[in-house]
Design a protein around this motif. Structure first.
Motif, PDB file in Angstrom:
ATOM      1  N   GLY A   1      47.411  41.939  30.838  1.00  0.00           N
ATOM      2  CA  GLY A   1      47.562  43.012  31.818  1.00  0.00           C
ATOM      3  C   GLY A   1      48.468  42.597  32.952  1.00  0.00           C
ATOM      4  N   SER A   2      48.485  43.410  33.990  1.00  0.00           N
ATOM      5  CA  SER A   2      49.410  43.135  35.093  1.00  0.00           C
ATOM      6  C   SER A   2      48.689  42.757  36.380  1.00  0.00           C
ATOM      7  CB  SER A   2      50.297  44.353  35.338  1.00  0.00           C
ATOM      8  OG  SER A   2      49.478  45.477  35.568  1.00  0.00           O
ATOM      9  N   GLY A   3      47.356  42.809  36.355  1.00  0.00           N
ATOM     10  CA  GLY A   3      46.616  42.478  37.576  1.00  0.00           C
ATOM     11  C   GLY A   3      45.903  41.152  37.439  1.00  0.00           C
ATOM     12  N   GLU A   4      46.491  40.103  37.982  1.00  0.00           N
ATOM     13  CA  GLU A   4      45.940  38.764  37.775  1.00  0.00           C
ATOM     14  C   GLU A   4      44.469  38.663  38.161  1.00  0.00           C
ATOM     15  OE1 GLU A   4      47.938  35.266  39.165  1.00  0.00           O
ATOM     16  OE2 GLU A   4      49.840  35.949  38.335  1.00  0.00           O
ATOM     17  N   THR A   5      44.164  39.042  39.379  1.00  0.00           N
ATOM     18  CA  THR A   5      42.793  38.928  39.857  1.00  0.00           C
ATOM     19  C   THR A   5      41.888  39.907  39.121  1.00  0.00           C
ATOM     20  OG1 THR A   5      43.803  38.494  41.997  1.00  0.00           O
ATOM     21  CG2 THR A   5      41.415  38.784  41.964  1.00  0.00           C
ATOM     22  N   TYR A   6      42.374  41.127  39.022  1.00  0.00           N
ATOM     23  CA  TYR A   6      41.608  42.177  38.352  1.00  0.00           C
ATOM     24  C   TYR A   6      41.243  41.759  36.925  1.00  0.00           C
ATOM     25  CZ  TYR A   6      40.775  46.718  36.070  1.00  0.00           C
ATOM     26  OH  TYR A   6      40.243  47.750  35.341  1.00  0.00           O
ATOM     27  N   ASP A   7      42.238  41.312  36.160  1.00  0.00           N
ATOM     28  CA  ASP A   7      42.019  40.974  34.752  1.00  0.00           C
ATOM     29  C   ASP A   7      41.016  39.834  34.604  1.00  0.00           C
ATOM     30  OD1 ASP A   7      43.990  42.819  34.424  1.00  0.00           O
ATOM     31  OD2 ASP A   7      45.401  41.504  33.363  1.00  0.00           O
ATOM     32  N   ARG A   8      41.220  38.808  35.449  1.00  0.00           N
ATOM     33  CA  ARG A   8      40.357  37.635  35.331  1.00  0.00           C
ATOM     34  C   ARG A   8      38.913  38.006  35.675  1.00  0.00           C
ATOM     35  NH1 ARG A   8      42.365  34.918  39.082  1.00  0.00           N
ATOM     36  NH2 ARG A   8      40.604  34.944  40.514  1.00  0.00           N
ATOM     37  N   GLU A   9      38.792  38.762  36.755  1.00  0.00           N
ATOM     38  CA  GLU A   9      37.440  39.155  37.166  1.00  0.00           C
ATOM     39  C   GLU A   9      36.772  40.052  36.131  1.00  0.00           C
ATOM     40  OE1 GLU A   9      38.082  38.725  41.992  1.00  0.00           O
ATOM     41  OE2 GLU A   9      37.777  40.731  41.137  1.00  0.00           O
ATOM     42  N   LYS A  10      37.571  40.916  35.541  1.00  0.00           N
ATOM     43  CA  LYS A  10      37.050  41.788  34.471  1.00  0.00           C
ATOM     44  C   LYS A  10      36.505  40.964  33.314  1.00  0.00           C
ATOM     45  CE  LYS A  10      37.052  46.196  34.254  1.00  0.00           C
ATOM     46  NZ  LYS A  10      37.508  47.511  33.984  1.00  0.00           N
ATOM     47  N   LEU A  11      37.305  40.013  32.870  1.00  0.00           N
ATOM     48  CA  LEU A  11      36.912  39.194  31.723  1.00  0.00           C
ATOM     49  C   LEU A  11      35.680  38.350  32.060  1.00  0.00           C
ATOM     50  CD1 LEU A  11      37.506  38.258  28.818  1.00  0.00           C
ATOM     51  CD2 LEU A  11      39.066  36.549  29.748  1.00  0.00           C
ATOM     52  N   GLU A  12      35.714  37.736  33.232  1.00  0.00           N
ATOM     53  CA  GLU A  12      34.569  36.902  33.630  1.00  0.00           C
ATOM     54  C   GLU A  12      33.296  37.721  33.745  1.00  0.00           C
ATOM     55  OE1 GLU A  12      36.974  33.448  36.147  1.00  0.00           O
ATOM     56  OE2 GLU A  12      35.643  34.837  37.211  1.00  0.00           O
ATOM     57  N   ALA A  13      33.415  38.864  34.390  1.00  0.00           N
ATOM     58  CA  ALA A  13      32.238  39.719  34.556  1.00  0.00           C
ATOM     59  C   ALA A  13      31.697  40.159  33.199  1.00  0.00           C
ATOM     60  CB  ALA A  13      32.598  40.932  35.411  1.00  0.00           C
ATOM     61  N   PHE A  14      32.616  40.499  32.312  1.00  0.00           N
ATOM     62  CA  PHE A  14      32.213  40.929  30.970  1.00  0.00           C
ATOM     63  C   PHE A  14      31.478  39.813  30.234  1.00  0.00           C
ATOM     64  CE2 PHE A  14      33.510  40.918  26.429  1.00  0.00           C
ATOM     65  CZ  PHE A  14      32.604  41.879  26.014  1.00  0.00           C
ATOM     66  N   LEU A  15      32.012  38.605  30.334  1.00  0.00           N
ATOM     67  CA  LEU A  15      31.389  37.508  29.614  1.00  0.00           C
ATOM     68  C   LEU A  15      30.047  37.117  30.218  1.00  0.00           C
ATOM     69  CD1 LEU A  15      34.528  35.357  28.737  1.00  0.00           C
ATOM     70  CD2 LEU A  15      33.266  36.940  27.274  1.00  0.00           C
ATOM     71  N   LEU A  16      29.973  37.170  31.530  1.00  0.00           N
ATOM     72  CA  LEU A  16      28.692  36.852  32.170  1.00  0.00           C
ATOM     73  C   LEU A  16      27.624  37.873  31.786  1.00  0.00           C
ATOM     74  CD1 LEU A  16      29.864  35.631  35.691  1.00  0.00           C
ATOM     75  CD2 LEU A  16      28.592  34.308  33.966  1.00  0.00           C
ATOM     76  N   LYS A  17      28.027  39.126  31.771  1.00  0.00           N
ATOM     77  CA  LYS A  17      27.105  40.193  31.364  1.00  0.00           C
ATOM     78  C   LYS A  17      26.634  39.972  29.914  1.00  0.00           C
ATOM     79  CE  LYS A  17      27.369  45.128  30.528  1.00  0.00           C
ATOM     80  NZ  LYS A  17      28.337  46.218  30.516  1.00  0.00           N
TER      81      LYS A  17
END
Ligand SMILES: O=C(O)CC[C@@H](O)C(=O)O
Ligand SMILES: [Zn+2]
Length: 569
Positions: A390-406
């Motif tokens: 994607g194009s949002g560095e912080t957004y993408d990383r946080e999305k992935l991390e949040a998804f994996l933690l969930k």
């Protein structure tokens, strides 16, 4: 110039897996019985007519093939020897006979080719021919005495025109990375390798459309696009040697299909040469063009049986600044399945790959490839690679991390890690992309490439494992996000007893669950005879009509794609 950004993230803490509620199991209807197949084919060429029949009462070969699948059926003129049969390890391939209507190569033919192509583009050297005659797995071997290296479309056209008039069979070859025996001769077909046709012809930075010759190596195209800030919509393990023309001809799928779709969507146009030397200019660069039949699709995935692809125009995408890759362990397949559903829902448009491998595949890679280690600390039953782009560095990383933690909290994931830099990401991909190479090193390998409903995809691995009862190592991995399983059976050597247990079992299982016996590798010579497991007789009959229309003498990549009876008058 954009750069990949592999961001550090907290490692996952392993947690006990919670039990999951079951997914509703789908019940699939039975497929039509193979004995219902009715198929008669008249094959006419310049005054000569020959008939090949497959189906009820007329032809016993196809039926015999289904009912006594592992029967070698050897002996007789042009039949392969038992030795060849063994080394091929495929009961299907053993059925094919050389078409006696094809001519054999004569000195005058070689002279003609030298005249039009130049001496050095006509290869008779034994060593080079040995390589070109043999497939990547060393499973299929032809006995061609000649390889031609055309430099442009005009030369391809001249070659085909001549071969057609002389009834010389040909096999188009690119990087020769195919896995179903489609890119090598079966007998003495003349090899036409388009490797010298490797120029980028144009790139439009506004539309993202790349136009290039068929012999461009996929990785080189990717590198070229990278300098322009674009990416290929296609990426696969063989990218270092496969050609775009071969990719298009086989409708290769690969690792990013989940994001960019298949080549039927991303190939906007192509140029192809048919058997009589006709050059079909369908090299459009438009997204939309509804002016009649869209014939380019006939050449995408037809494995060189209708024409030789010489040029391609392909829609590429802007390169995104942020790419993240997670390597995840799951304790059971149901969790993998649920994780896929959740990944699509939670990651949405940034999801760019969802790949899986089982524990046997992981062990194989660890045992056969150097410098590979399991990124998660303990061994698990399944591993998943999830990539976001994607194009949002912080957004993408946080999305992935949040998804994996969930997912960890929900018990879908038992462990996982996000690549911290590009080297780590490459080492994760090395595990998934290295399985084929590890299998090749491990010895004999029976390969199946199946599309199945995701709910069913791993049941066939378990069923086969039970059936083989330790006789061989059964591995499941593949493009889970696309419903594509690579089922591989590895053994010390090819043997008939083992093959008899695998086929037709795997094909029948797939057909029963309304899957496809070839998701992305094609039929080649390996599965040409099995086409009816995935296509209706009426459909195959129309395919035969198209083949006869575009290649009346059947010289283009014979013995592949269509049932062998078609080639054995
Ligand atoms: O070796 C195989 O069966 C699969 C090869 C390739 O399609 C892959 O996805 O790695
Ligand atoms: Zn694959």
């Amino acid at each position: 110039m954009m750069i990949h950004s592999w961001r550090r993230s907290g490692d996952f803490i392993r947690s006990a897996c919670k039990s999951l509620s079951s997914f509703r199991q789908k019940h699939n209807s039975m497929s039509p019985s193979v004995s219902d197949l009715g198929f008669v084919n008249r094959y006419e060429s310049k005054g000569k007519t020959f008939e090949s029949n497959a189906g009820k009462g007329r032809n016993t070969e196809l039926l015999d093939h289904h009912h006594h699948h592992h029967h070698p059926c050897l002996g007789g003129r042009n039949m392969w020897t038992m030795q060849q049969y063994k080394s091929f390890g495929s009961s299907s391939a053993s059925k094919v006979q050389r078409n006696p209507l094809f001519s054999s190569l004569e000195p005058k033919d070689v002279s003609y080719f030298k005249e039009i192509l130049g001496e050095k583009h006509v290869v008779e050297d034994e060593e080079r021919l040995e390589t070109a005659n043999t497939d990547w797995m060393h499973k299929y071997r032809g006995s061609s005495k000649l390889m031609l290296l055309p430099k442009n479309t005009e030369e391809v056209s001249q070659i085909l025109k001549y071969c057609d008039s002389r009834s010389l069979a040909v096999v188009p070859q690119g990087g020769n990375t195919g896995l179903v025996g489609g890119s090598v001769p079966v007998f003495d077909e003349v090899i036409i390798n388009v490797g010298l046709m490797n120029k980028v012809l144009s790139f439009d930075e506004v539309s993202g459309v790349l136009v290039c010759e068929a012999g461009c190596i996929l990785e080189n195209l990717a590198a070229f696009l990278d300098t322009k800030g674009f990416v290929m919509p296609l990426d696969l393990g063989a990218k270092g040697s496969c050609h775009i023309g071969g990719n298009v001809s086989t409708n290769a799928g690969g690792l990013r299909l989940i994001r960019y779709g298949s080549l039927h969507g991303t190939v906007l146009g192509l140029e192809a040469v048919t058997a009589n030397g006709n050059v079909l200019d369908m090299l459009g660069t438009l997204r939309k063009d509804n002016t009649g039949y869209d014939l380019k699709h006939l050449f995408i995935g037809s494995e060189g049986s209708l024409g030789i692809v010489t040029k391609v125009s392909i829609l590429t995408q802007p390169k995104m600044s942020s790419v993240n890759l997670a390597f995840i362990a799951c304790k059971d397949f149901l969790s993998c399945q649920k994780l896929l559903v959740e990944a699509k829902r939670n990651l949405g448009e940034i999801l760019s790959a969802f790949e899986f491998l089982d524990n046997n595949s992981m062990d194989l890679v660890l045992n056969h490839l150097d410098g590979v280690r399991n990124p998660v600390s303990s061994s698990e039953n399944f591993y998943i690679l999830i990539e976001t782009t994607g194009s949002g560095e912080t957004y993408d990383r946080e999305k992935l991390e949040a998804f994996l933690l969930k997912s960890l909290e929900q018990g879908l994931v038992s462990d996982g890690v996000i690549a911290q830099d590009i080297n780590q990401a490459s080492s994760f991909w090395r595990i998934r992309e290295g399985i084929t190479e590890a299998l090749q090193k491990a010895g004999a390998c029976y390969k199946y490439d199946l599309s199945l409903p995701v709910e069913e995809i791993y049941n066939i691995v378990n069923d086969l494992r039970g059936r083989l009862d330790g006789l061989a190592n059964v591995m499941g991995y593949g493009h889970l996000g696309d419903g594509n399983l690579h089922l591989n059976i590895s053994a010390a050597e090819y043997n008939d007893k083992l093959l008899g247990l695998i086929e037709p079992y795997v094909y029948e299982w797939t057909s029963k669950h309304r899957g496809s016996i070839s998701a992305e590798h094609g039929l080649g010579v390996m599965k040409a005879n099995e086409i009816f497991y995935s296509k209706s007789p009426e459909t195959v009959a129309l395919m035969v009509s198209l083949k006869k229309l575009l290649d009346p003498k059947g010289i283009l990549n014979p013995y592949k794609v269509l049932p062998h009876s078609f080639f054995s008058p």
